[in-house]
Enzyme design. Structure first.
Site, short mmCIF file in Angstrom:
data_model
loop_
_atom_site.label_atom_id
_atom_site.label_comp_id
_atom_site.label_asym_id
_atom_site.label_seq_id
_atom_site.Cartn_x
_atom_site.Cartn_y
_atom_site.Cartn_z
N LYS A 51 -28.39 29.37 29.09
CA LYS A 51 -28.62 29.24 30.54
C LYS A 51 -27.88 28.02 31.08
O LYS A 51 -27.17 28.07 32.08
CB LYS A 51 -30.12 29.12 30.85
CG LYS A 51 -30.93 30.34 30.48
CD LYS A 51 -32.36 30.24 30.96
CE LYS A 51 -33.19 29.23 30.23
NZ LYS A 51 -33.55 29.58 28.84
N CYS A 140 -47.61 26.18 38.04
CA CYS A 140 -47.27 25.99 36.62
C CYS A 140 -47.83 24.73 35.99
O CYS A 140 -48.11 24.72 34.80
CB CYS A 140 -45.77 26.10 36.41
SG CYS A 140 -44.79 24.83 37.18
N MET A 141 -47.99 23.65 36.74
CA MET A 141 -48.33 22.38 36.09
C MET A 141 -49.66 21.76 36.53
O MET A 141 -50.06 20.74 35.98
CB MET A 141 -47.22 21.35 36.39
CG MET A 141 -45.88 21.67 35.82
SD MET A 141 -45.95 22.16 34.09
CE MET A 141 -46.73 20.73 33.39
N MET A 308 -47.45 27.02 29.76
CA MET A 308 -48.16 27.90 30.70
C MET A 308 -49.33 28.65 30.09
O MET A 308 -50.25 29.04 30.79
CB MET A 308 -47.20 28.91 31.31
CG MET A 308 -46.07 28.30 32.08
SD MET A 308 -46.66 27.09 33.23
CE MET A 308 -45.30 25.97 33.19
N GLY A 345 -42.31 23.53 33.09
CA GLY A 345 -41.48 24.72 33.25
C GLY A 345 -40.20 24.47 34.04
O GLY A 345 -39.16 25.04 33.76
N GLN A 346 -40.29 23.60 35.05
CA GLN A 346 -39.16 23.43 35.96
C GLN A 346 -38.46 22.09 35.73
O GLN A 346 -39.06 21.16 35.19
CB GLN A 346 -39.65 23.51 37.41
CG GLN A 346 -40.28 24.85 37.74
CD GLN A 346 -40.62 24.95 39.21
OE1 GLN A 346 -39.75 25.25 40.02
NE2 GLN A 346 -41.86 24.72 39.56
FE1 SF4 Z 1 -31.56 25.23 28.21
FE2 SF4 Z 1 -33.64 24.05 29.37
FE3 SF4 Z 1 -31.77 22.57 28.19
FE4 SF4 Z 1 -31.19 23.83 30.44
S1 SF4 Z 1 -32.71 22.18 30.20
S2 SF4 Z 1 -29.92 23.76 28.61
S3 SF4 Z 1 -32.41 25.70 30.22
S4 SF4 Z 1 -33.14 24.03 27.19
#
Ligand code: SF4
Length: 723
Positions: A51, A140-141, A308, A345-346
């Site tokens: 990602k 989420c948190m 989560m 999560g974010q």
């Molecule tokens: Fe992957 Fe999360 Fe690192 Fe981005 S912050 S490279 S999504 S592990």
């Protein structure tokens, strides 16, 4: 030829996705972002998951919103910035005139920059008199915040990622770390590889990739993990693996109704959670509960990670408390490798929203709206008249969207998030967004985000590498994102959009005395200075050079703090303090072991809906898919949402791999392709939530935790049949 493709310049930044907060280097050529690689000097040591590495096509997607739009006769039509912002101003002023400050609201994001959230929250709370300031971190948190605050008195983890390298036992509960925080999971897997004696416990009703490296994978009946955690405490005490030297000195024992009691009362409370009793509740054998409790207690240093799976529950705060209980009981805290660690999560849920007070009950640096002294101190620092901040907390996320759906909140500013996809039981909220008598302005980079279908004004937001500011990740580390390209078309950074909005709304110039976004950061440093957060030492100059610094950081030569609450490590505790630990968020410096009983989910399976539905992420997609679905490689790997069904359940219902199956909850129904495997335990099904075409949040539940107000996305009753 290879040299011709080489970027002209590398700019230091941070990944735009998960809360791991990997440092990246953005490759720029001819003013465009052409590639991304890992920053070797940040905590991720140069590693990225797919990602993070495949960001450039997202920046230049044909779906980018590059000019403002106004909805006319049901259709979004191009407009000038002045027309669009003029309409926003008119609608917010009308809402204020009609309903007062409670008739307006702001809904932000753990993806907004720290400075953007700080600014938005200040504009609404100090400038417009409205505490209706919320954001998707509530989804989420919030339970992690509630857990940390009730146990330690202050939010955010005690340790850092480097604890992974020193831990001899790692417990992962309610987190599919291998898919949701892949780079951090790599560090866990490397630790295990380097020292096979390191024990890994994974507690999850799904046998995920995370579970595949575990010494013990504990698959339990969904929702019963509270009983398992209490049972682990029972075993730890009965096997004499607790540390009376630690808990006798640094811990208070507290009943659920906040009565301070003694250790014996705790033992009595735990008698309902012997492994044999909990085996009947959870479906986990008493022998396995004993085994994992011993692993946890016998290790020289245990670190726990969760996410989560614990937070998105109606007992999310309690679940958080129960993990911390095990650490406080054994003294696995405040030393390298030993910490209770909630993952985020974010990319900036910790940073902008939690630390700088972007929720309806919070003010910056852990201050509370309901406390007069906190409001007054902040008003003084902000140079605004005493009494400016309304003493009544605003509406939390679900209440805010309920009020908007009923047009009691009439004007909503949504920034950097996609509520028409991410809210639970989302149909009721999208129906509300369709109303003609309320108004929603959306600042959003992508035309195909679900919320675009419902907004009245759409503003073209600059994206990631097109703006400057900070992100704070799961480990209290703040890193600077440098602007590396110019915004596309007419896009503007949210800082500029919010400043324009505030000026049009006539917000007192003392509330917004900023020339640029760095001024906001410097004010935040000043505001945090006399608090345990203390960002004073994080100057912009330092942030330019550093690959992240962990707060508290009180002076410009302070290296940042890896371990909190420990004399000699934490700048909040004087070096000559008589005790080694001080949980300074608590009046007597003692943390709390809470008596949290096991209680069932909000919606247990029944005859009509006999199975449990849970939702989550997959490795190659993030949140509502508005970004990752634009990357061909990622889209190909997971083109559409599916339902994961256990082999036994599939056999009983005549479902084959690849069949279309109908999922039905009390709220809605939808057809998915079946993926039959041994990942889910029997009785449980899983659906990823990234797919806008198969939006599982139409089926999820909006029941909330009483304390944290976080919804129970993780458990609801469902029926499955062959379509
Ligand atoms: Fe992957 Fe999360 Fe690192 Fe981005 S912050 S490279 S999504 S592990």
């Amino acid at each position: 030829e290879a040299a011709a493709d080489e970027p002209d310049q590398w700019v230091k930044s941070v990944c735009r996705f998960c809360g791991t907060g990997c440092g990246v280097m953005v490759g720029i050529k001819n003013g465009k972002c052409v590639t991304v690689k890992g920053d070797p000097n940040n905590h991720n040591r140069g590693f990225l998951c797919l990602k993070g590495a495949l960001m450039p096509p997202i920046v230049y997607s044909k779906e980018r919103v590059t000019r403002p739009y106004i909805r006319r006769n049901g259709k979004l039509e191009p407009a000038s910035w002045d027309e669009a912002m003029g309409l926003v101003e008119k609608k917010f002023k009308e809402a204020l005139a009609e309903g007062g400050p409670t008739a307006i609201g702001y809904y932000g994001s753990g993806q907004a920059l720290t400075e953007e959230t700080y600014l938005a929250s200040k504009i609404f709370k100090a400038g417009l008199g409205s505490n209706n300031v919320e954001g998707n971190p509530r989804l989420c948190m919030a339970s992690a915040v509630g857990g940390y605050v009730t146990t330690f008195g202050k939010d955010e983890p005690c340790g850092s990622y480097s604890d992974i390298d020193a831990a001899t036992c790692i417990m992962i509960i309610g987190s599919n770390m291998s898919e949701c925080h892949p780079v951090l999971f790599k560090r866990v897997a490397s630790r295990k590889q380097a020292d096979p004696n390191v024990k890994i416990i994974v507690i999850d009703p799904r046998r995920t990739n995370t579970a595949r490296i575990a010494d013990e994978h504990v698959s339990f009946k969904p929702g019963t993990d509270l009983a398992i955690l209490n049972s682990m405490a029972w075993v730890i005490i009965n096997e004499e693996l607790d540390s009376p030297r630690f808990h006798g000195k640094y811990v208070n024992f507290m009943t659920n109704d906040k009565k301070k009691v003694d250790f014996d009362a705790y033992m009595k409370f735990l008698e309902d959670y012997t492994p044999e009793k909990v085996e009947k509740i959870s479906g986990v054998s008493a022998a396995q509960i004993r085994k994992i409790a011993k692993m946890f207690g016998e290790a020289s240093a245990t670190t726990s990670f969760w996410c989560m799976g614990l937070n998105q529950r109606i007992r999310g705060v309690w679940a958080n408390n129960l993990v911390s209980n095990l650490h406080l009981l054994t003294g696995h805290i405040g030393k390298p490798g030993a910490t209770p660690f909630s993952l985020t999560g974010q990319p900036n849920a910790c940073g902008g929203v939690r630390d700088t007070g972007g929720l309806c009950h919070l003010l910056p640096a852990g201050r509370l709206i309901k406390k007069e002294a906190h409001r007054n101190a902040l008003e003084k620092q902000w140079g605004i008249p005493k009494g400016t901040i309304n003493p009544k907390p605003g509406l939390h996320t679900i209440a805010l969207w309920n009020a908007f759906s009923e047009a009691k909140v009439k004007a909503m500013f949504v920034l950097c998030t996609n509520p028409a996809h991410s809210l639970p039981n989302v149909n009721i909220y999208t129906e509300g967004m369709k109303r003609k008598d309320n108004f929603m302005v959306l600042s959003e980079p992508f035309m195909d985000a679900e919320s675009v279908k419902y907004c009245d004004v759409l503003l073209p937001a600059a994206f990631w590498c097109e703006k400057r500011g900070t992100y704070g990740c799961s480990e209290r580390r703040y890193s600077l994102l440098k602007k590396s390209t110019e915004p596309l078309g007419e896009c503007k950074p949210d800082f500029e959009i919010l400043m324009d909005f505030a000026k049009r709304m006539g917000v007192d110039s003392r509330v917004i005395p900023y020339e640029n976004i760095d001024d906001v950061w410097n004010e935040w440093r000043m505001v945090s200075a006399a608090t345990p957060y203390n960002f004073s030492g994080m100057t912009r100059e330092r942030m330019e050079k550093a690959s992240g610094i962990l707060w508290p950081c009180p002076t410009e030569d302070h290296p940042g703090t890896k371990i909190r609450y420990v004399r000699g490590e934490d700048p909040n505790i004087p070096k000559d303090y008589p005790k080694k630990y001080n949980f300074y968020g608590k009046p007597d410096g003692r943390a709390v072991i809470w008596f949290r009983p096991y209680k069932g989910a909000a919606e247990e399976p029944n005859e009509e809906y006999p199975m449990v539905l849970t939702t989550g992420r997959v490795i190659d997609h993030w949140h509502t898919g508005t970004m990752t679905m634009k990357v061909p490689e990622l889209r190909r790997s997971f083109p559409a949402a599916y339902v994961e069904v256990n082999i036994e359940d599939a056999k009983a219902k005549g479902i084959q791999n690849g069949d279309n199956v109908l999922l039905e909850t009390k709220r809605d129904k939808m057809v998915f392709r079946a993926k039959v495997s041994d990942v889910c335990r029997p009785g449980l099904i899983f659906v990823p939530w990234y797919d806008a075409n198969l939006m599982i949040n139409k089926l999820t539940l909006n029941a909330i935790d009483k304390g944290s107000k976080q919804p129970e996305f993780k458990i609801c009753a469902v029926r499955i049949s062959k379509a």
